[in-house]
Design a protein around this motif. Structure first.
Motif, PDB file in Angstrom:
ATOM      1  N   LEU A  86      -0.285  -4.331   4.324  1.00 45.24           N
ATOM      2  CA  LEU A  86       0.533  -3.179   4.721  1.00 45.24           C
ATOM      3  C   LEU A  86       1.866  -3.099   3.986  1.00 45.24           C
ATOM      4  O   LEU A  86       2.910  -2.834   4.589  1.00 45.24           O
ATOM      5  CB  LEU A  86       0.780  -3.163   6.237  1.00 45.24           C
ATOM      6  N   LEU A  87       1.825  -3.329   2.675  1.00 45.48           N
ATOM      7  CA  LEU A  87       3.009  -3.032   1.882  1.00 45.48           C
ATOM      8  C   LEU A  87       3.198  -1.529   1.864  1.00 45.48           C
ATOM      9  O   LEU A  87       2.248  -0.778   2.042  1.00 45.48           O
ATOM     10  CB  LEU A  87       2.821  -3.549   0.448  1.00 45.48           C
ATOM     11  N   PHE A  88       4.451  -1.106   1.638  1.00 45.33           N
ATOM     12  CA  PHE A  88       4.706   0.331   1.497  1.00 45.33           C
ATOM     13  C   PHE A  88       4.181   0.745   0.131  1.00 45.33           C
ATOM     14  O   PHE A  88       4.701   0.330  -0.907  1.00 45.33           O
ATOM     15  CB  PHE A  88       6.196   0.619   1.637  1.00 45.33           C
ATOM     16  N   ASN A  89       3.139   1.549   0.132  1.00 46.88           N
ATOM     17  CA  ASN A  89       2.372   1.794  -1.094  1.00 46.88           C
ATOM     18  C   ASN A  89       3.137   2.517  -2.194  1.00 46.88           C
ATOM     19  O   ASN A  89       2.789   2.419  -3.358  1.00 46.88           O
ATOM     20  CB  ASN A  89       1.108   2.598  -0.761  1.00 46.88           C
ATOM     21  N   HIS A  90       4.172   3.261  -1.810  1.00 48.42           N
ATOM     22  CA  HIS A  90       4.868   4.057  -2.817  1.00 48.42           C
ATOM     23  C   HIS A  90       6.081   3.327  -3.383  1.00 48.42           C
ATOM     24  O   HIS A  90       6.824   3.893  -4.163  1.00 48.42           O
ATOM     25  CB  HIS A  90       5.303   5.397  -2.210  1.00 48.42           C
ATOM     26  N   LEU A 109      14.141  -2.489   1.058  1.00 50.98           N
ATOM     27  CA  LEU A 109      14.370  -1.316   1.910  1.00 50.98           C
ATOM     28  C   LEU A 109      14.907  -1.666   3.304  1.00 50.98           C
ATOM     29  O   LEU A 109      15.872  -1.057   3.774  1.00 50.98           O
ATOM     30  CB  LEU A 109      13.083  -0.497   2.038  1.00 50.98           C
ATOM     31  N   TYR A 160       3.971  -2.229  -8.520  1.00 47.64           N
ATOM     32  CA  TYR A 160       3.635  -1.537  -7.274  1.00 47.64           C
ATOM     33  C   TYR A 160       2.451  -2.243  -6.612  1.00 47.64           C
ATOM     34  O   TYR A 160       1.691  -2.943  -7.294  1.00 47.64           O
ATOM     35  CB  TYR A 160       3.306  -0.076  -7.565  1.00 47.64           C
ATOM     36  N   GLY A 204      -0.389  -1.350  -5.758  1.00 51.56           N
ATOM     37  CA  GLY A 204      -1.661  -1.089  -6.416  1.00 51.56           C
ATOM     38  C   GLY A 204      -1.860  -1.863  -7.708  1.00 51.56           C
ATOM     39  O   GLY A 204      -2.956  -1.876  -8.260  1.00 51.56           O
ATOM     40  N   GLN A 205      -0.801  -2.478  -8.199  1.00 51.44           N
ATOM     41  CA  GLN A 205      -0.908  -3.255  -9.437  1.00 51.44           C
ATOM     42  C   GLN A 205      -0.950  -4.754  -9.166  1.00 51.44           C
ATOM     43  O   GLN A 205      -0.972  -5.552 -10.090  1.00 51.44           O
ATOM     44  CB  GLN A 205       0.301  -2.962 -10.341  1.00 51.44           C
ATOM     45  N   GLN A 244       1.094   2.236   8.080  1.00 50.70           N
ATOM     46  CA  GLN A 244       2.336   2.220   7.307  1.00 50.70           C
ATOM     47  C   GLN A 244       3.534   2.334   8.251  1.00 50.70           C
ATOM     48  O   GLN A 244       4.549   1.676   8.067  1.00 50.70           O
ATOM     49  CB  GLN A 244       2.344   3.381   6.306  1.00 50.70           C
ATOM     50  N   ILE A 272       9.162   5.991   4.868  1.00 52.66           N
ATOM     51  CA  ILE A 272       7.865   5.413   4.507  1.00 52.66           C
ATOM     52  C   ILE A 272       6.743   6.451   4.540  1.00 52.66           C
ATOM     53  O   ILE A 272       6.000   6.600   3.579  1.00 52.66           O
ATOM     54  CB  ILE A 272       7.503   4.236   5.455  1.00 52.66           C
ATOM     55  N   PRO A 307       7.559  10.254   2.256  1.00 54.23           N
ATOM     56  CA  PRO A 307       7.420  10.236   0.788  1.00 54.23           C
ATOM     57  C   PRO A 307       5.967  10.112   0.333  1.00 54.23           C
ATOM     58  O   PRO A 307       5.586  10.709  -0.679  1.00 54.23           O
ATOM     59  CB  PRO A 307       8.214   8.995   0.365  1.00 54.23           C
ATOM     60  N   GLN A 308       5.177   9.356   1.077  1.00 51.75           N
ATOM     61  CA  GLN A 308       3.768   9.225   0.702  1.00 51.75           C
ATOM     62  C   GLN A 308       2.993  10.488   1.042  1.00 51.75           C
ATOM     63  O   GLN A 308       2.112  10.927   0.295  1.00 51.75           O
ATOM     64  CB  GLN A 308       3.137   8.031   1.418  1.00 51.75           C
ATOM     65  N   VAL A 313       1.988   7.017  -7.991  1.00 48.21           N
ATOM     66  CA  VAL A 313       2.411   5.616  -7.944  1.00 48.21           C
ATOM     67  C   VAL A 313       1.466   4.817  -8.847  1.00 48.21           C
ATOM     68  O   VAL A 313       0.247   4.942  -8.728  1.00 48.21           O
ATOM     69  CB  VAL A 313       2.332   5.087  -6.499  1.00 48.21           C
ATOM     70  N   PRO A 314       2.029   3.985  -9.762  1.00 48.15           N
ATOM     71  CA  PRO A 314       1.185   3.227 -10.668  1.00 48.15           C
ATOM     72  C   PRO A 314       0.201   2.337  -9.898  1.00 48.15           C
ATOM     73  O   PRO A 314       0.555   1.757  -8.872  1.00 48.15           O
ATOM     74  CB  PRO A 314       2.175   2.366 -11.463  1.00 48.15           C
ATOM     75  N   SER A 315      -1.023   2.249 -10.415  1.00 50.53           N
ATOM     76  CA  SER A 315      -2.024   1.408  -9.770  1.00 50.53           C
ATOM     77  C   SER A 315      -3.076   1.013 -10.786  1.00 50.53           C
ATOM     78  O   SER A 315      -3.335   1.742 -11.738  1.00 50.53           O
ATOM     79  CB  SER A 315      -2.660   2.175  -8.617  1.00 50.53           C
ATOM     80  N   ASN A 316      -3.654  -0.147 -10.577  1.00 48.73           N
ATOM     81  CA  ASN A 316      -4.729  -0.598 -11.474  1.00 48.73           C
ATOM     82  C   ASN A 316      -6.096  -0.176 -10.963  1.00 48.73           C
ATOM     83  O   ASN A 316      -7.090  -0.337 -11.656  1.00 48.73           O
ATOM     84  CB  ASN A 316      -4.728  -2.134 -11.573  1.00 48.73           C
ATOM     85  N   HIS A 317      -6.146   0.319  -9.728  1.00 51.18           N
ATOM     86  CA  HIS A 317      -7.466   0.551  -9.137  1.00 51.18           C
ATOM     87  C   HIS A 317      -7.910   1.985  -9.290  1.00 51.18           C
ATOM     88  O   HIS A 317      -7.095   2.875  -9.347  1.00 51.18           O
ATOM     89  CB  HIS A 317      -7.443   0.150  -7.665  1.00 51.18           C
TER      90      HIS A 317
END
Lengths: 255, 243
Positions: free
Chosen positions: A91-95, A104, A137, A139-140, B141, B159, B162-163, B239-243
């Motif tokens: 549950l990290l803040f994804n953005h 934060l 991030y 996702g990385q 979240q 939180i 923004p998403q 948002v950057p992501s590898n998936h």
């Protein structure tokens, strides 16, 4: 005996008619690591959520740092600041980047200046070995890295106790070790921790006390030595044997 | 504005009584470019209506979506009724209704009354867009934010929102296109925007096909450019992501 930092008395939680647990009593001393084990659906996770007031318990009391936090008029936000929580699915803040995730709360909740928050956040990321990944991030990051960031995020608030809700259950086996390593060093530093886990290697080595829960009540609790070698109840022996067979043979290549 | 004043004289077109056309354009066989230029002068009104309706609809939409999602069951029901009514009636009908209601209280020009009314209509759609986005960000979240001691308000604003706004861009881009196109409805209130000018010049030069084609072209360009811009915004905010 020192005063326990956390005392749970006759705590009961129901969802509708379903009793999750009832009349639970548990004490946690400062600096202790308590590992809670038990079959799924016995209310272990719910117990953790009740402790940091994310879920309301129906009756009973929780005392934390000498104050009853289940009392009416308790400032929930203030209680949660002092109780760190790590979730099964991170549950990290994804953005937000890893650094921003940790930063934060320091800015919004602790009202630190941006520079001070950034310095403190970097310190916490270093503590979990992820200083080089600050700009990445969620996702990385791998699952293990995400969970370590989540731990850093909780630690940044300087909690008096850390709750871990199956922190390694959602991880690939080869990533479990790095998270357990962080938790192990936290325990050694004297952090008070409550950990719900099936990692018996970790429990055996790090726990001061193991609590075995089943069907909404505590069956037995004791030191790892007592629990593994001479449990009072047959049911405890049976469960520990089964779970060790499943999860705990090796500590995932750590040793 | 007296130039475009509405007069109700019971003619065939009712509200759509034509104002006087500039003398030099009357009755001539105009070339396409001149015609296009005349109609394009209405673009400022079209963009003006959109620039008022879209953001005001967004602001109201976000506010109502918050109430819908976080306001409890009673308020959610009220929001649901609002949304159902607003989306269940043709926008032109609502435009007339709101226009006459609004202009009863305050003396507003057709431009302002039309823009505000369109914004109110749009707020129901935008509320649904934002509500869907808030729900798909999910409660986990929110819970994670509360676990580090954030208040509910802080958690939602820092939180979840923004998403949610990122998720809302593609459907919102649709709504933006709809509002640009629906801004043509204010022609019925006498606002000299693209469609109204096309109608005027088409009738007076007897080249309706060319006139409406010009209008169509301008709308098409406006909508396409807007969608492209929002597309770029979406890419930029990913948002950057590898998936």
């Amino acid at each position: 005996m020192p005063e326990p930092i956390l005392s749970i008395r006759k705590l009961t939680k129901r969802y509708g008619d379903k009793v999750i647990f009832h009349d639970l009593d548990l004490d946690v001393n400062e600096g202790d690591t308590i590992v809670i084990i038990g079959p799924s659906g016995t209310g272990k996770s719910t117990l953790l959520r009740c402790i940091n007031l994310l879920t309301r318990s129906e009756s009973g009391q929780i005392w934390f740092g000498g104050k009853e936090i289940t009392a009416k008029g308790t400032n929930e936000d203030h209680v949660r600041q002092q109780i760190g929580m790590v979730f099964q699915n991170f549950l990290l803040f994804n953005h937000l980047s890893a650094l921003e995730n940790v930063k934060l709360g320091l800015i919004k909740v602790k009202h630190l200046s941006k520079a001070a928050a950034e310095a403190k956040a970097m310190e916490e990321l270093e503590r979990v070995g992820l200083a080089d990944w600050a700009g990445h991030y969620p996702g990385q990051l791998s699952g293990g890295q995400q969970q370590r960031v989540a731990i850093a995020r909780a630690l940044a608030m300087d909690p008096q106790i850390m709750l871990f809700d199956e922190p390694t259950s959602a991880l690939d086996p080869e990533l479990i070790g790095e998270v357990l390593e962080v938790m192990r060093s936290l325990a050694l530093e004297g952090m008070t921790m409550m950990v719900v886990t099936h990692e018996m290697g970790f429990a055996r080595e790090v726990a001061d006390r193991i609590v075995f829960m089943e069907k909404g009540s505590i069956v037995e609790e004791g030191s790892p030595n007592e629990m593994f070698n001479r449990p009072k109840f047959e049911r405890t022996r049976e469960f520990l044997w089964k779970i060790t067979e499943l999860y705990g043979k090796k500590d995932h290549g750590e040793e | 504005m007296a130039f475009f004043k509405l007069c109700f004289c019971g003619q065939k077109y009712g509200l759509l009584v034509l104002p006087v056309i500039r003398q030099e354009l009357k009755g001539e066989n105009l070339d396409f470019l001149t015609l296009l230029k005349y109609i394009a002068e209405g673009t400022a009104y079209t963009l003006g209506v959109t620039a008022i309706a879209l953001p005001s609809g967004l602001l109201i939409g976000i506010l109502l979506a918050f109430l819908y999602v976080y306001g409890g069951k009673g308020i959610a029901r009220v929001m649901n009724v609002y949304s159902t009514i607003m989306r269940g009636v043709p926008p032109l009908v609502l435009l007339f209704l709101l226009y006459f209601v609004v202009s009863k209280g305050i003396n507003l020009s057709g431009f302002w009354a039309g823009s505000i009314s369109l914004g109110i209509v749009s707020s129901a759609y935008q509320m649904e867009i934002i509500r869907g986005a808030l729900l798909s960000v999910g409660n986990d979240q929110l819970m994670a934010a509360r676990a580090i001691g954030m208040s509910r308000k802080q958690a939602v604003l820092n939180i979840v929102l923004p998403q949610a706004l990122r998720l809302a861009i593609p459907p919102w881009s649709n709504e933006a296109a709809i509002i640009i196109k629906d801004s043509s409805l204010v022609y019925a209130l006498g606002v000299p925007e693209i469609l109204r000018r096309a109608q005027l010049i088409g009738a007076s030069t007897q080249q309706p096909l060319l006139a409406y084609m010009s209008a169509a072209l301008i709308y098409f360009v406006l909508v396409t450019v807007t969608n492209r811009l929002l597309n770029m915004l979406e890419k930029k905010l990913t948002v950057p992501s590898n998936h």
